[in-house]
Design a protein around this motif. Structure first.
Motif, mmCIF file in Angstrom:
data_model
loop_
_atom_site.group_PDB
_atom_site.id
_atom_site.type_symbol
_atom_site.label_atom_id
_atom_site.label_comp_id
_atom_site.label_asym_id
_atom_site.label_seq_id
_atom_site.Cartn_x
_atom_site.Cartn_y
_atom_site.Cartn_z
ATOM 1 N N ILE A 9 0.845 -1.201 0.000
ATOM 2 C CA ILE A 9 0.000 0.000 0.000
ATOM 3 C C ILE A 9 0.879 1.250 0.000
ATOM 4 O O ILE A 9 0.652 2.193 -0.775
ATOM 5 N N ILE A 10 1.894 1.252 0.865
ATOM 6 C CA ILE A 10 2.805 2.393 0.927
ATOM 7 C C ILE A 10 3.459 2.635 -0.435
ATOM 8 O O ILE A 10 3.500 3.772 -0.936
ATOM 9 N N GLN A 11 3.974 1.574 -1.034
ATOM 10 C CA GLN A 11 4.687 1.720 -2.305
ATOM 11 C C GLN A 11 3.757 2.178 -3.426
ATOM 12 O O GLN A 11 4.151 2.976 -4.278
ATOM 13 N N LYS A 12 2.523 1.703 -3.411
ATOM 14 C CA LYS A 12 1.541 2.125 -4.415
ATOM 15 C C LYS A 12 1.248 3.620 -4.294
ATOM 16 O O LYS A 12 1.285 4.359 -5.286
ATOM 17 N N PHE A 13 0.979 4.084 -3.095
ATOM 18 C CA PHE A 13 0.617 5.484 -2.896
ATOM 19 C C PHE A 13 1.820 6.399 -3.092
ATOM 20 O O PHE A 13 1.712 7.459 -3.726
ATOM 21 N N ALA A 14 2.974 6.007 -2.552
ATOM 22 C CA ALA A 14 4.169 6.853 -2.665
ATOM 23 C C ALA A 14 4.617 6.987 -4.111
ATOM 24 O O ALA A 14 5.088 8.054 -4.536
ATOM 25 N N GLY A 15 4.455 5.916 -4.868
ATOM 26 C CA GLY A 15 4.868 5.947 -6.270
ATOM 27 C C GLY A 15 4.151 7.020 -7.070
ATOM 28 O O GLY A 15 4.720 7.583 -8.012
ATOM 29 N N ALA A 16 2.925 7.325 -6.682
ATOM 30 C CA ALA A 16 2.166 8.352 -7.395
ATOM 31 C C ALA A 16 2.776 9.735 -7.217
ATOM 32 O O ALA A 16 2.538 10.640 -8.025
#
Length: 735
Positions: free
Chosen positions: A28-35
């Motif tokens: 979840i962190i990586q998905k949101f931060a990637g944006a």
């Protein structure tokens, strides 16, 4: 071509419940931060990972693992460091041995841990393994001092939803027992070095022989260097007396140590307690148990396993145990006592839990009883003694109205006792231990006997000055009571006071601070929070750990929800996520019932701080928007009671991650600071909301059955992911 640049944020791979939670939360962190163009990578500082990194020559090319702890140790000394550090195992010997066995069973050709190394090869192997034990991680990563406190949202929730507290009575028999002499506190010597110097530690025997215990030490000018020892004879006499008094008083015998972080001294003290409790057995069968490789430092559990085939010794143990006072139990249902495993009862978790319960501990009969809390060394025992006295006089704390105790902790560059492991020794024979400087000056010396535990610790000038400045900054921000927990009658503290007072006076803020010995500071702090006010405890390294469990467990019910920021001295940031003391029980429940009650609120708080820090350090406004939205999501978790439940069949850690992702996405979609991010997260928020029924149902249906993680210390990633990400609907949205 491989990208070898350092990720914007490092999220540590650790052990037990926090690592299981990461399998669900990190995607979840990586998905949101990637944006926002923020890369979140990982570094493995788990016990298994550290073992594998230490023995590359014993592994195949495919099995070898990089030394991530060493790499992180270099990173935290740079301004670019941004590390979210989850709780890792500070391994005791039984934990280390269990992890090695598990890895061996998985096909890793690691050498056994030599309990009693005889050959040079075994000694070399033992030396390597010993670098992994105890607080091997924290001294490497903590290149800064600590700012630890309850986030406002967390504190507000605790006041509005007060947790249960056990009732205290004035006639409670619960008490703290500690040595009145012969301990580390009473034998401590301390001095501040005027110039940079090398040093060595030498044991001079009564016959004039010299044994170099440690050479090649070096200290910069201004370092406070301590030396002390605990008398084995005084310790044994104290333990024998307290066991007898416990029986006479009709309470539980409980030993409270830190055999994980204090990996050399405390396991030895723990072993003395095991021998004292079973003294008739050791007196009668000492030779036989030595032949069976019994090591009391490893605990009663290991001892019982080694004598399992000897009916005579087992019968004697049962006879002696029946005659001794009942023992404080780790798990009364399974017969696991306070003395079974040195890492099972960690003082900074065990004492606050007993205090929160009204001074009660679980006995072997499965019922709660008053207890004799045995804390041999008197350096910090007065904190718990005064706490118990305060509650006997005033009754339990009311979380609904209680104020809060924040902490500023001195810990940078292996400050104080946590940096003492390489200079701690169990003395082999009587003589005099001397700490000799490069010019031949004897800085400290102690007359010692065989079996005494001698140690040296230090604190460097730059971290001390940084610690005082951090305290000044925090007090200015809070404008509240601030206390340096320093005892002017203790040698080390007296040297620190020589630093503290001139700095406070030079800054014109001496009137804003108090300096109090730990006992007096404890009472003052409880009086302050009972009145609903805030106090800042400014302490050394060990007290930092003790207090940031004691007060949060009483105020919030847990220390896992604390905001823990390490302002690294070279400009980076280390964001710690709370305590992991209950992690083993959480893993056991997951494996048996597929319910993980670990609360990731500490991770949520650390993530928000990490993103805000990144925004400031890199001028990344998208990261700032993400960080603000994390705070909103954390508030949403608390306001809507989305934290994990303790019971199977109710929402657990994985449910809380779904709700966090949803609140985070909704906050990002609703914000007006960054239209691009709002547009990106609007459909994600919509999908998470529309998928609620399916996601909650899929998460619930996974519970109730035993699961296979592929290992406790070194689990299988695919199996763990399958267990921790059971919702196909959620996975389709997150990826």
């Amino acid at each position: 071509m491989a990208d070898n640049t350092t990720p914007d944020i490092i999220y540590t791979k650790v052990d037990e419940a926090p690592e299981l939670a990461s399998a669900s939360f990190l995607p979840i962190i990586q998905k949101f931060a990637g944006a926002a163009g923020v890369r979140v990578g990982t570094k493995d500082i788990s016990l298994a990972g550290r073992i594998l990194a230490t023995f590359p020559d014993h592994l195949t090319e495919e099995q070898r693992q990089s030394d991530d702890l060493a790499e992180l140790g270099k990173l935290v000394k740079t301004p670019e460091a941004n590390v979210i550090k989850l709780p890792n195992i500070s391994a005791s010997v039984p934990q280390l041995v269990a992890a090695i066995k598990e890895l061996q069973d998985q096909g890793y050709a690691l050498p056994d841990y030599p309990e009693a190394p005889s050959s040079d090869e075994e000694k070399a192997v033992r030396a390597k393994y010993d670098t992994i034990k105890g607080s091997a991680v924290n001294p490497v990563l903590r290149e800064g001092n600590s700012d630890r406190r309850a986030a406002k949202a967390v504190k507000s929730y605790a006041q509005n939803n007060p947790h249960r507290m056990g009732d205290w009575s004035a006639d409670s028999k619960t008490r703290v027992a500690s040595m009145s002499g012969g301990d580390f506190f009473s034998n401590e010597k301390s001095a501040t070095l005027n110039s940079e110097t090398s040093a060595k530690i030498v044991l001079v025997g009564e016959d004039g022989s010299e044994t170099v215990l440690k050479d090649g030490l070096s200290y910069p000018a201004g370092t406070v260097v301590d030396a002390t020892f605990m008398s084995a004879k005084a310790l044994d006499a104290f333990l024998e007396k307290e066991i007898a008094k416990t029986k006479e008083e009709g309470t539980l015998f409980s030993l409270h140590m830190k055999a994980t972080m204090m990996k050399v001294s405390d396991p030895i003290i723990f072993g003395h307690a095991v021998k004292a409790f079973l003294k008739p057995v050791f007196d009668k069968y000492g030779d036989e148990m030595t032949a069976l490789s019994v090591n009391p430092n490893s605990g009663l559990g290991d001892l019982l396993a080694r004598v399992d085939d000897n009916a005579e010794i087992k019968a004697e143990i049962e006879k002696v145990m029946a005659d001794q006072p009942p023992m404080y139990m780790v798990d009364s249902d399974k017969g696991i006592t306070n003395l079974h495993v040195p890492s099972d009862v960690i003082i900074d978790a065990s004492m606050p839990a007993l205090i929160r319960a009204g001074g009660k501990g679980w006995g072997p009969d499965g019922k709660e009883h008053d207890a004799n809390c045995v804390i041999p060394d008197n350096s910090y025992a007065p904190v718990y003694d005064e706490t118990i006295k305060f509650f006997k006089e005033n009754g339990k704390l009311n979380p609904a109205t209680a104020g809060t105790v924040q902490n500023i902790g001195l810990m940078a560059q292996k400050a104080q006792e946590y940096g003492s492991h390489p200079t701690t020794f169990e003395i082999p024979h009587a003589g005099t231990v001397k700490m000799i400087l490069g010019d031949g000056t004897v800085l400290h010396e102690h007359a010692v006997e065989a079996g005494d535990i001698w140690r040296s610790a230090s604190a460097r000038k730059a971290p001390i000055e940084d610690w005082v400045q951090l305290a000044i900054d925090r007090q200015k921000a809070e404008n509240c009571e601030a206390i340096f927990w320093l005892d002017d009658t203790r040698a080390h503290d007296a040297e620190l006071i020589k630093y503290v007072m001139p700095i406070l006076e030079a800054k014109g803020v001496a009137d804003k601070f108090k300096i109090m010995a730990p006992r007096a500071a404890t009472r003052a702090s409880f009086e302050t929070i009972t009145a609903g006010k805030t106090s800042i405890a400014i302490t050394g390294n060990v007290l930092r750990d003790y207090l940031t469990d004691l007060f949060p467990i009483l105020e919030l019910a847990t220390s896992a929800k604390m905001l823990s920021i390490v302002k690294l001295m070279n400009g980076g940031g280390l964001f710690e996520t709370g305590a992991g003391g209950s992690a083993p029980k959480h893993v056991q429940q997951l494996m048996e019932e597929n319910h993980l009650r670990w609360d990731s609120l500490g991770e949520f708080c650390a993530l928000g701080e990490s993103l805000q820090f990144l925004a400031d350090a890199r001028n990344n406004e998208k990261a700032r928007v993400l960080g603000k939205a994390v705070d909103a999501a954390t508030q949403g978790i608390l306001d809507n009671n989305r934290s994990p439940s303790r019971k199977v069949g109710e929402p657990d850690n994985r449910d809380s991650h779904y709700w966090f992702a949803r609140y985070w996405a909704e906050a990002l979609a609703a914000q007006s600071d960054d239209a691009e991010l709002a547009a990106h997260f609007a459909p994600i928020a919509k999908a998470l909301a529309e998928g609620e029924d399916a996601i909650v149902s899929e998460l619930a249906s996974a519970q109730g059955k035993a699961v296979d993680l592929g290992g406790y210390y070194h689990g299988d990633e695919a199996k763990t992911a399958a267990v921790m990400r059971p919702s196909e609907t959620l996975n389709a949205i997150i990826g």
